[in-house]
Structures are given as C-alpha cells and as structure tokens.
Design a protein around this motif. Structure first.
Motif: not given
Length: 189
Positions: A28-29, A38-39, A43-46, A101-102
């Motif tokens: 989705d993002v 996005i930063g 994404p690293m946490l995901a 931002s994310l």
C-alpha cells in the motif's frame, strides 16, 4: 491431525495473517510513494517484524511439539498471536497520505510495535517454560547465547530511546542479527 497440529492451526493462521498485514502495508505504501516520503525507519521495522515472525513461527513449530491441547495453552497462544497481529497492523498507517512521511508515523507508533514484539516473545518463552516445567531455565531463555542477549538489549534500547539515529542503528543491528540467524540456521532446526 495430531494435538500439536490442532494447536498450531489457529496460532499459525493468526501469525500468517500478521505476515500478510505487513506485506499488504508495504505494498500500500509503495503505491503511494509519489505522495509520501517513505524514509528508512518504517521499511526497516517491517522487515525486522517479518524476520521475527518467521523466527517465531519456526521456533514454535520446532519447540512446542509436545504441547498438550488444553484451554490454558490455547488461550496463551491466542494472546501471543493476537499481540503479534496487533503489532504488525501498527507498522504502517491506515492512510499513508495523512502523514508528512513514514518516518513521522514511525516515531509516533514504533513503541506499540516494538512493545508488542517484546511482549509476544516473552509470551512464547513463558509458554515454552510452562509447557516444559523448566522454571530454572527461564533466565537462560533470555541470555542463552551472546547473540540472544544482544537481541534483547537492542530491542529494549529500540523501545526506550526515541532518537532517530538510535532507532536507525538499533533496527540495522536487529536486521544484521536476523541475517546472521538466517545464515546460521538455514537447515532444519
């Protein structure tokens, strides 16, 4: 169907849904990437949560084969899987464009995710300890190896210190630990 397979069916289903939530949030993002920055943090946490969910799934399959089907262990597993599902659902915003931002979203929500990861992993350790009746081994389940000890310390620092650089460093270290585990434990457990 064995008792363990019966027990694991609901647990595995909820963990599978948690994995789907993370992957769905990421897709989705990525669809909205032209409208939101996005930063790196989210994404690293995901990715970390995906690795940890996978590790939890495999370790549960390998370590809880002797669990008896009973109301207590079933509810305990439901709670652990539910916490993980909640954590997975908090990684990405429902509407990404509501945030500048994310990374902004991450800084407002990471404690829910990391707190859930900590709680779920403690829950699995407690289920395993109660199932094995191995209360004297409880401390070693947190400090069984230097890598395990490091993982817990980094996870707690990640939860406790709200500085962006600390967050990036801790996530990078957790991903390196996950990569190490992936390589070290590639074969059957």
């Amino acid at each position: 169907m064995s008792e363990f397979e019966f027990f694991f069916s609901l647990f595995g289903l909820i963990l599978g849904l948690a994995i789907a939530v993370v992957i769905g949030g990421l897709s989705d993002v990525l669809r909205e990437r032209s409208r939101i920055e996005i930063g790196f943090l989210t994404p690293m946490l995901a990715l970390f949560v995906l690795f940890d969910l996978s590790s939890l799934w495999v370790n549960t399959w390998a370590g809880m084969v002797d669990i008896q089907v009973a109301y207590g262990p079933f509810i305990a597993a439901l709670i652990v899987a539910g916490i993980y599902f909640f954590s997975a659902s908090m990684i990405f915003p429902k509407t990404a464009t509501d945030w500048p931002s994310l990374d902004h979203y991450y800084m407002g929500h990471y404690r829910w995710v990391i707190g859930g990861v900590i709680a779920a992993n403690i829950g699995v350790i407690l289920i395993d300890t109660v199932t094995d009746q191995a209360w004297t081994k409880l401390p070693t389940r947190f400090t069984g190896s230097p890598v395990t000890s490091l993982w817990w310390v980094v996870l707690i620092v990640l939860w406790a210190v709200p500085r962006r650089r600390v967050q990036l460093s801790c996530l990078a270290l957790l991903l390196l630990i996950a990569l190490y585990a992936l390589i070290a434990y590639w074969g059957p457990i």
